[in-house]
Design a protein around this motif. Structure first.
Motif, PDB file in Angstrom:
ATOM      1  N   LEU A 105       0.821  -1.207   0.000  1.00  0.00           N
ATOM      2  CA  LEU A 105       0.000   0.000   0.000  1.00  0.00           C
ATOM      3  C   LEU A 105       0.859   1.264   0.000  1.00  0.00           C
ATOM      4  CD1 LEU A 105      -2.877  -0.974   2.466  1.00  0.00           C
ATOM      5  CD2 LEU A 105      -2.964  -0.843  -0.032  1.00  0.00           C
ATOM      6  N   GLU A 106       1.951   1.252   0.747  1.00  0.00           N
ATOM      7  CA  GLU A 106       2.838   2.418   0.765  1.00  0.00           C
ATOM      8  C   GLU A 106       3.378   2.707  -0.629  1.00  0.00           C
ATOM      9  OE1 GLU A 106       4.549   2.122   5.364  1.00  0.00           O
ATOM     10  OE2 GLU A 106       5.682   1.248   3.690  1.00  0.00           O
ATOM     11  N   ASN A 107       3.778   1.678  -1.346  1.00  0.00           N
ATOM     12  CA  ASN A 107       4.312   1.865  -2.690  1.00  0.00           C
ATOM     13  C   ASN A 107       3.227   2.339  -3.660  1.00  0.00           C
ATOM     14  OD1 ASN A 107       6.921   1.101  -1.966  1.00  0.00           O
ATOM     15  ND2 ASN A 107       6.550  -1.061  -2.396  1.00  0.00           N
ATOM     16  N   VAL A 108       2.027   1.828  -3.499  1.00  0.00           N
ATOM     17  CA  VAL A 108       0.916   2.281  -4.337  1.00  0.00           C
ATOM     18  C   VAL A 108       0.649   3.767  -4.110  1.00  0.00           C
ATOM     19  CG1 VAL A 108      -1.596   2.134  -4.610  1.00  0.00           C
ATOM     20  CG2 VAL A 108      -0.223   0.046  -4.597  1.00  0.00           C
ATOM     21  N   LEU A 109       0.671   4.188  -2.857  1.00  0.00           N
ATOM     22  CA  LEU A 109       0.379   5.583  -2.534  1.00  0.00           C
ATOM     23  C   LEU A 109       1.488   6.526  -2.954  1.00  0.00           C
ATOM     24  CD1 LEU A 109      -1.258   5.046   0.982  1.00  0.00           C
ATOM     25  CD2 LEU A 109      -2.406   5.594  -1.164  1.00  0.00           C
ATOM     26  N   HIS A 110       2.640   5.990  -3.295  1.00  0.00           N
ATOM     27  CA  HIS A 110       3.735   6.808  -3.817  1.00  0.00           C
ATOM     28  C   HIS A 110       3.519   7.170  -5.283  1.00  0.00           C
ATOM     29  CE1 HIS A 110       6.862   7.606  -0.942  1.00  0.00           C
ATOM     30  NE2 HIS A 110       6.878   6.355  -0.497  1.00  0.00           N
ATOM     31  N   ALA A 111       2.580   6.495  -5.953  1.00  0.00           N
ATOM     32  CA  ALA A 111       2.383   6.690  -7.394  1.00  0.00           C
ATOM     33  C   ALA A 111       1.166   7.579  -7.640  1.00  0.00           C
ATOM     34  CB  ALA A 111       2.200   5.342  -8.088  1.00  0.00           C
ATOM     35  N   PRO A 112       1.362   8.833  -8.021  1.00  0.00           N
ATOM     36  CA  PRO A 112       0.235   9.746  -8.245  1.00  0.00           C
ATOM     37  C   PRO A 112      -0.770   9.226  -9.258  1.00  0.00           C
ATOM     38  CG  PRO A 112       2.296  10.975  -8.181  1.00  0.00           C
ATOM     39  CD  PRO A 112       2.662   9.517  -8.176  1.00  0.00           C
ATOM     40  N   LEU A 113      -0.307   8.505 -10.280  1.00  0.00           N
ATOM     41  CA  LEU A 113      -1.212   7.969 -11.287  1.00  0.00           C
ATOM     42  C   LEU A 113      -2.234   7.022 -10.670  1.00  0.00           C
ATOM     43  CD1 LEU A 113      -2.059   7.522 -14.252  1.00  0.00           C
ATOM     44  CD2 LEU A 113      -0.340   5.709 -14.372  1.00  0.00           C
ATOM     45  N   LEU A 114      -1.799   6.197  -9.729  1.00  0.00           N
ATOM     46  CA  LEU A 114      -2.698   5.220  -9.119  1.00  0.00           C
ATOM     47  C   LEU A 114      -3.721   5.883  -8.201  1.00  0.00           C
ATOM     48  CD1 LEU A 114      -0.157   2.364  -8.312  1.00  0.00           C
ATOM     49  CD2 LEU A 114      -1.561   2.680 -10.351  1.00  0.00           C
ATOM     50  N   LEU A 115      -3.392   7.057  -7.685  1.00  0.00           N
ATOM     51  CA  LEU A 115      -4.323   7.762  -6.806  1.00  0.00           C
ATOM     52  C   LEU A 115      -5.558   8.255  -7.553  1.00  0.00           C
ATOM     53  CD1 LEU A 115      -1.879   9.866  -4.591  1.00  0.00           C
ATOM     54  CD2 LEU A 115      -3.191   7.852  -3.911  1.00  0.00           C
ATOM     55  N   SER A 116      -5.535   8.187  -8.876  1.00  0.00           N
ATOM     56  CA  SER A 116      -6.688   8.625  -9.662  1.00  0.00           C
ATOM     57  C   SER A 116      -7.750   7.537  -9.791  1.00  0.00           C
ATOM     58  CB  SER A 116      -6.236   9.058 -11.063  1.00  0.00           C
ATOM     59  OG  SER A 116      -5.797   7.935 -11.814  1.00  0.00           O
ATOM     60  N   ASP A 117      -7.470   6.346  -9.287  1.00  0.00           N
ATOM     61  CA  ASP A 117      -8.416   5.236  -9.410  1.00  0.00           C
ATOM     62  C   ASP A 117      -9.353   5.220  -8.203  1.00  0.00           C
ATOM     63  OD1 ASP A 117      -9.690   2.688  -9.563  1.00  0.00           O
ATOM     64  OD2 ASP A 117      -8.065   1.984 -10.843  1.00  0.00           O
ATOM     65  N   SER A 118     -10.632   5.419  -8.445  1.00  0.00           N
ATOM     66  CA  SER A 118     -11.592   5.494  -7.351  1.00  0.00           C
ATOM     67  C   SER A 118     -11.728   4.175  -6.601  1.00  0.00           C
ATOM     68  CB  SER A 118     -12.963   5.936  -7.876  1.00  0.00           C
ATOM     69  OG  SER A 118     -13.445   5.021  -8.831  1.00  0.00           O
ATOM     70  N   ARG A 119     -11.377   3.062  -7.248  1.00  0.00           N
ATOM     71  CA  ARG A 119     -11.456   1.770  -6.552  1.00  0.00           C
ATOM     72  C   ARG A 119     -10.424   1.684  -5.437  1.00  0.00           C
ATOM     73  NH1 ARG A 119     -11.394  -1.521 -12.108  1.00  0.00           N
ATOM     74  NH2 ARG A 119      -9.808   0.099 -12.411  1.00  0.00           N
ATOM     75  N   LEU A 120      -9.295   2.354  -5.596  1.00  0.00           N
ATOM     76  CA  LEU A 120      -8.303   2.427  -4.519  1.00  0.00           C
ATOM     77  C   LEU A 120      -8.884   3.159  -3.321  1.00  0.00           C
ATOM     78  CD1 LEU A 120      -5.437   2.194  -3.314  1.00  0.00           C
ATOM     79  CD2 LEU A 120      -4.856   4.299  -4.553  1.00  0.00           C
ATOM     80  N   HIS A 121      -9.579   4.257  -3.574  1.00  0.00           N
ATOM     81  CA  HIS A 121     -10.182   5.025  -2.481  1.00  0.00           C
ATOM     82  C   HIS A 121     -11.290   4.243  -1.792  1.00  0.00           C
ATOM     83  CE1 HIS A 121      -8.183   8.940  -3.379  1.00  0.00           C
ATOM     84  NE2 HIS A 121      -8.050   8.368  -4.564  1.00  0.00           N
ATOM     85  N   LEU A 122     -12.083   3.526  -2.564  1.00  0.00           N
ATOM     86  CA  LEU A 122     -13.131   2.700  -1.970  1.00  0.00           C
ATOM     87  C   LEU A 122     -12.534   1.570  -1.142  1.00  0.00           C
ATOM     88  CD1 LEU A 122     -15.579   2.522  -5.016  1.00  0.00           C
ATOM     89  CD2 LEU A 122     -16.024   3.643  -2.822  1.00  0.00           C
ATOM     90  N   PHE A 123     -11.466   0.980  -1.636  1.00  0.00           N
ATOM     91  CA  PHE A 123     -10.785  -0.086  -0.900  1.00  0.00           C
ATOM     92  C   PHE A 123     -10.263   0.416   0.443  1.00  0.00           C
ATOM     93  CE2 PHE A 123      -6.833  -2.198   0.294  1.00  0.00           C
ATOM     94  CZ  PHE A 123      -7.165  -3.536   0.244  1.00  0.00           C
ATOM     95  N   LEU A 124      -9.662   1.603   0.439  1.00  0.00           N
ATOM     96  CA  LEU A 124      -9.014   2.133   1.633  1.00  0.00           C
ATOM     97  C   LEU A 124      -9.981   2.769   2.624  1.00  0.00           C
ATOM     98  CD1 LEU A 124      -5.863   3.847   0.074  1.00  0.00           C
ATOM     99  CD2 LEU A 124      -5.905   1.742   1.420  1.00  0.00           C
ATOM    100  N   GLN A 125     -11.126   3.277   2.125  1.00  0.00           N
ATOM    101  CA  GLN A 125     -11.939   4.115   3.006  1.00  0.00           C
ATOM    102  C   GLN A 125     -13.429   3.814   2.979  1.00  0.00           C
ATOM    103  OE1 GLN A 125     -10.472   8.263   2.028  1.00  0.00           O
ATOM    104  NE2 GLN A 125      -9.654   8.051   4.094  1.00  0.00           N
ATOM    105  N   SER A 126     -13.817   2.670   2.440  1.00  0.00           N
ATOM    106  CA  SER A 126     -15.224   2.266   2.526  1.00  0.00           C
ATOM    107  C   SER A 126     -15.289   0.829   3.009  1.00  0.00           C
ATOM    108  CB  SER A 126     -15.917   2.399   1.163  1.00  0.00           C
ATOM    109  OG  SER A 126     -15.683   1.255   0.361  1.00  0.00           O
ATOM    110  N   ASP A 127     -16.484   0.415   3.397  1.00  0.00           N
ATOM    111  CA  ASP A 127     -16.660  -0.973   3.829  1.00  0.00           C
ATOM    112  C   ASP A 127     -17.448  -1.778   2.801  1.00  0.00           C
ATOM    113  OD1 ASP A 127     -19.062   0.286   4.183  1.00  0.00           O
ATOM    114  OD2 ASP A 127     -19.112   0.065   6.369  1.00  0.00           O
ATOM    115  N   LEU A 128     -17.414  -1.341   1.540  1.00  0.00           N
ATOM    116  CA  LEU A 128     -18.115  -2.055   0.477  1.00  0.00           C
ATOM    117  C   LEU A 128     -17.393  -3.344   0.111  1.00  0.00           C
ATOM    118  CD1 LEU A 128     -19.052   0.839  -1.999  1.00  0.00           C
ATOM    119  CD2 LEU A 128     -20.416  -0.117  -0.131  1.00  0.00           C
ATOM    120  N   SER A 129     -18.168  -4.308  -0.360  1.00  0.00           N
ATOM    121  CA  SER A 129     -17.599  -5.554  -0.878  1.00  0.00           C
ATOM    122  C   SER A 129     -16.989  -5.297  -2.258  1.00  0.00           C
ATOM    123  CB  SER A 129     -18.687  -6.611  -0.986  1.00  0.00           C
ATOM    124  OG  SER A 129     -19.651  -6.225  -1.962  1.00  0.00           O
ATOM    125  N   ILE A 130     -16.280  -6.294  -2.784  1.00  0.00           N
ATOM    126  CA  ILE A 130     -15.667  -6.150  -4.107  1.00  0.00           C
ATOM    127  C   ILE A 130     -16.720  -5.846  -5.169  1.00  0.00           C
ATOM    128  CG2 ILE A 130     -14.543  -7.441  -5.963  1.00  0.00           C
ATOM    129  CD1 ILE A 130     -12.790  -8.775  -3.883  1.00  0.00           C
TER     130      ILE A 130
END
Length: 217
Positions: A105-130
């Motif tokens: 996760l630390e390495n993913v958060l180092h990449a600005p391009l990956l921060l544009s993916d809303s699924r990353l934000h949902l994974f990190l900050q929601s309790d939704l299923s896949i």
């Protein structure tokens, strides 16, 4: 421009911590292990500045597969290998697994391009299923990505889904699968942030040790 980016990288940070492995019983014969992911940030990329969610290993695998779609030429970090004999009773195994997930996760958060993916934000900050994360990111739910994140653990999303049985036919205000959807204004009451780190010295220590500065692309 360069000086602005340098100042931004010095003032913004993202801290991520993977901790507290827990055995969850699925049924009489099956169990799985999930982990608490705690995030603290002042980055403008995140609407919710402090959050804690629980995710299992298979959800990390799903996240990496999702990020590959937007990674282009970017080399994604690897996950710790799957171990069919993994056991929480083996403290070394548990420690190495958590360390590997946190490093990913630390390495993913180092990449600005990956921060544009809303699924990353949902994974990190929601309790939704896949399944629900996929549908939400593609605008196929009655709630937006921002609503799913801000109202996580409140029961709001579940109540909203119960209002209609045609959820899959309904479009949210944000139909993009990219991270811009997390900035969609919320409809309804003001935002209340989940301030767990103010009450958990162990979490504060964990986050301070894992603080990840944001670097310019």
């Amino acid at each position: 421009m360069d000086s602005m980016l340098n100042n931004l990288s010095k003032t913004e940070f993202i801290s991520i911590c993977v901790r507290d492995p827990r055995v969850v019983r699925d049924d009489l014969w099956h169990t799985h292990i999930d982990y608490e992911i705690c995030l603290h940030t002042n980055s403008m990329c995140f609407r919710k500045k402090t959050s804690c969610v629980r995710r299992r290993y298979s959800e990390f695998v799903w996240l990496r597969q999702c990020l590959e779609e937007n990674a282009l030429m970017l080399e994604l970090p690897k996950l710790p290998p799957w171990n069919p004999f993994f056991s929480l009773r083996n403290t070394e195994q548990a420690s190495q697994r958590m360390k590997g997930l946190q490093t990913f996760l630390e390495n993913v958060l180092h990449a600005p391009l990956l921060l544009s993916d809303s699924r990353l934000h949902l994974f990190l900050q929601s309790d939704l299923s896949i399944t629900k994360m996929e549908r939400c990111a593609h605008g196929k739910t009655r709630y937006t990505v921002a609503e799913a994140i801000q109202r996580s653990s409140s029961g709001y999303i579940g109540r909203l889904e119960d209002k209609s049985s045609c959820d899959s036919d309904c479009e949210s205000n944000s139909s993009s699968g990219l991270g811009l959807s997390v900035d969609t204004p919320l409809r309804g009451s003001p935002v209340h942030f989940f301030e767990s780190s103010d009450r958990d010295p162990e979490l504060l220590n964990c986050l301070s040790e894992s603080q990840t500065p944001i670097t310019a692309p």
